[in-house]
Design a protein around this motif. Structure first.
Motif, PDB file in Angstrom:
ATOM      1  N   ILE A  27      39.264  38.522  51.588  1.00 21.13           N
ATOM      2  CA  ILE A  27      38.606  37.213  51.686  1.00 21.13           C
ATOM      3  C   ILE A  27      37.132  37.444  51.994  1.00 21.13           C
ATOM      4  O   ILE A  27      36.801  38.067  53.013  1.00 21.13           O
ATOM      5  CB  ILE A  27      39.229  36.337  52.808  1.00 21.13           C
ATOM      6  N   ILE A  69      33.710  35.882  53.134  1.00 19.38           N
ATOM      7  CA  ILE A  69      33.138  34.701  53.788  1.00 19.38           C
ATOM      8  C   ILE A  69      31.627  34.766  53.598  1.00 19.38           C
ATOM      9  O   ILE A  69      30.969  35.702  54.069  1.00 19.38           O
ATOM     10  CB  ILE A  69      33.494  34.634  55.282  1.00 19.38           C
ATOM     11  N   LYS A 102      33.235  25.480  47.821  1.00 15.23           N
ATOM     12  CA  LYS A 102      33.594  25.906  49.179  1.00 15.23           C
ATOM     13  C   LYS A 102      34.658  26.990  49.158  1.00 15.23           C
ATOM     14  O   LYS A 102      34.678  27.878  50.010  1.00 15.23           O
ATOM     15  CB  LYS A 102      34.072  24.706  49.998  1.00 15.23           C
ATOM     16  N   GLU A 103      35.567  26.901  48.186  1.00 21.52           N
ATOM     17  CA  GLU A 103      36.615  27.909  48.043  1.00 21.52           C
ATOM     18  C   GLU A 103      36.732  28.308  46.582  1.00 21.52           C
ATOM     19  O   GLU A 103      36.598  27.470  45.692  1.00 21.52           O
ATOM     20  CB  GLU A 103      37.958  27.375  48.544  1.00 21.52           C
ATOM     21  N   GLU A 104      36.967  29.583  46.360  1.00 25.98           N
ATOM     22  CA  GLU A 104      37.034  30.088  44.985  1.00 25.98           C
ATOM     23  C   GLU A 104      37.930  31.316  44.939  1.00 25.98           C
ATOM     24  O   GLU A 104      38.007  32.080  45.905  1.00 25.98           O
ATOM     25  CB  GLU A 104      35.610  30.454  44.533  1.00 25.98           C
ATOM     26  N   LYS A 105      38.588  31.498  43.823  1.00 29.12           N
ATOM     27  CA  LYS A 105      39.406  32.695  43.596  1.00 29.12           C
ATOM     28  C   LYS A 105      38.752  33.474  42.460  1.00 29.12           C
ATOM     29  O   LYS A 105      38.572  32.948  41.350  1.00 29.12           O
ATOM     30  CB  LYS A 105      40.838  32.297  43.225  1.00 29.12           C
ATOM     31  N   SER A 116      39.589  36.121  47.374  1.00 31.33           N
ATOM     32  CA  SER A 116      39.171  34.757  47.714  1.00 31.33           C
ATOM     33  C   SER A 116      37.750  34.735  48.255  1.00 31.33           C
ATOM     34  O   SER A 116      37.296  35.702  48.891  1.00 31.33           O
ATOM     35  CB  SER A 116      40.103  34.158  48.769  1.00 31.33           C
ATOM     36  N   LEU A 168      35.250  32.159  50.571  1.00 33.48           N
ATOM     37  CA  LEU A 168      35.062  30.959  51.394  1.00 33.48           C
ATOM     38  C   LEU A 168      33.577  30.837  51.695  1.00 33.48           C
ATOM     39  O   LEU A 168      32.976  31.783  52.218  1.00 33.48           O
ATOM     40  CB  LEU A 168      35.842  31.062  52.704  1.00 33.48           C
ATOM     41  N   ARG A 169      32.987  29.701  51.354  1.00 35.63           N
ATOM     42  CA  ARG A 169      31.552  29.497  51.607  1.00 35.63           C
ATOM     43  C   ARG A 169      31.361  28.466  52.717  1.00 35.63           C
ATOM     44  O   ARG A 169      31.913  27.377  52.652  1.00 35.63           O
ATOM     45  CB  ARG A 169      30.843  29.065  50.326  1.00 35.63           C
ATOM     46  N   VAL A 208      36.753  30.676  61.529  1.00 37.57           N
ATOM     47  CA  VAL A 208      37.561  30.960  60.337  1.00 37.57           C
ATOM     48  C   VAL A 208      38.310  32.283  60.499  1.00 37.57           C
ATOM     49  O   VAL A 208      39.504  32.381  60.181  1.00 37.57           O
ATOM     50  CB  VAL A 208      36.672  30.999  59.067  1.00 37.57           C
TER      51      VAL A 208
END
Length: 353
Positions: free
Chosen positions: A32, A34, A44-47, A52, A54-55, A80
């Protein structure tokens, strides 16, 4: 293993962080990233490629004043990470290292500190620079593993602290398909940040006097000057197009101001791209790119006269360019592919390091 990576940019994407995250995900880890979306304009979220992203905020600029917003970013990231409960934290660069320090002390998780740059090189104040070095020395001592981008940076960091473990993972690439075709007119290409201290304006002026073509891609403070110059300004272009431009050019250049330590030990991605596509690189004498690929690069003094003299000689001898192109590919395949670096990166999380 669940690995959290932290980075202080929006990850749009950050090439080095992207390659590392992708490689670790491919090896079976849950990764992940960040990131700090200072512009508040990315998902804000992306794969992406098996990992992953997370912004988080807050909104902030990119100048020195962003330091005032860093604690807010740290707080958001802290919350987070507490929720994610990772097995390891992989902090990218000095400005997110404190997060690794906190979680190692608080939760006892594995901390990998990935050093891309020497941050003290970016500040003009000796007092602030000294404070950065002292604080960074603490981070280096406390982290479980320090990743550096080249052996020269390792040497400098070892002078600051005793490292528990160190791995060099250079910012390289893997071989890719490309067309090998040089332009008819002698051409230089530059793709990257358009800022002072990179010899861009000087190359444009020299090339105009010699009748060469200069093609410039990128964004930065010199954008308007370049647009009104004799150079062909391409603006911000996709990576695939940048590679095509690099491949078509006879030469490119990495002529960073050597008075700045970080510039003397830089090993930018474009050096390895140039090796693979067979476009020799003008570099400053005595800097790291010369040591990494001595038979491929063209070392020059950091002066207009020296660069102009070298360009006159090279442009009149196409055999040198062909020979260096061949040598560059050989050096790259033997020493610098991302596959070689990936193997070392994966070992960090397999318990072999």
């Amino acid at each position: 293993m669940k690995i959290v990576m932290t980075v202080s940019n929006p990850f749009k994407p950050d090439p080095r962080v992207y390659k590392e995250a992708k490689s670790l995900a491919k090896a079976g880890h849950e990764v992940i990233v960040i990131a700090w979306d200072r512009e508040r304009r990315y998902p804000k979220e992306e794969k992406i490629e098996g990992f992953s992203v997370l912004r988080l905020g807050p909104k902030a600029g990119y100048g020195p004043l962003m330091v005032l917003k860093l604690p807010l970013f740290y707080l958001k990231v802290f919350r987070v990470i507490l929720r994610l409960k990772p097995d390891a934290i992989h902090t990218h660069d000095f400005d997110t290292a404190v997060l690794g320090f906190v979680f190692k002390k608080l939760k006892g998780i594995k901390w990998v500190y990935d050093v891309h740059d020497l941050y003290e090189s970016f500040v003009g104040s000796r007092i602030i620079s000294s404070l950065i070095i002292r604080f960074d020395s603490l981070m280096l001592r406390e982290s479980d593993i320090v990743i550096t981008v080249n052996p020269e940076m390792t040497r400098i960091l070892l002078g600051r602290a005793r490292l528990k473990a160190n791995v060099v993972v250079m910012n390289t690439i893997n071989p890719f398909k490309h067309l090998q075709r040089k332009a008819k007119r002698f051409t230089l290409f530059y793709g990257g940040v358009l800022s002072k201290g990179r010899f861009i304006e000087e190359i444009i002026e020299i090339s105009r006097s010699l009748g060469f073509e200069v093609r410039i891609a990128g964004m930065g403070v010199l954008k308007e000057k370049i647009k009104s110059s004799p150079a062909i300004f391409l603006g911000y272009i996709p990576h695939e197009q940048a590679i095509m431009e690099l491949s078509n050019a006879h030469l490119t250049f990495i002529l960073y101001n050597p008075s700045i330590l970080n510039n003397r030990i830089a090993s930018p991605n474009k050096l390895f791209e140039a090796m693979w596509v067979g476009t020799p690189v003008l570099v400053v004498k005595g800097t790291l790119p010369e040591k990494l690929a001595k038979k491929f690069v063209i070392p020059v003094e950091y002066s207009k006269d020296a660069v102009e003299k070298t360009l006159r000689e090279i442009s009149g001898n196409p055999k040198i360019i062909r020979k260096k192109a061949h040598v560059g590919k050989r050096i790259f395949l033997r020493n610098y592919t991302w596959g070689i670096m990936e193997t070392k990166l994966i070992k960090i999380y397999s318990g072999d390091t």
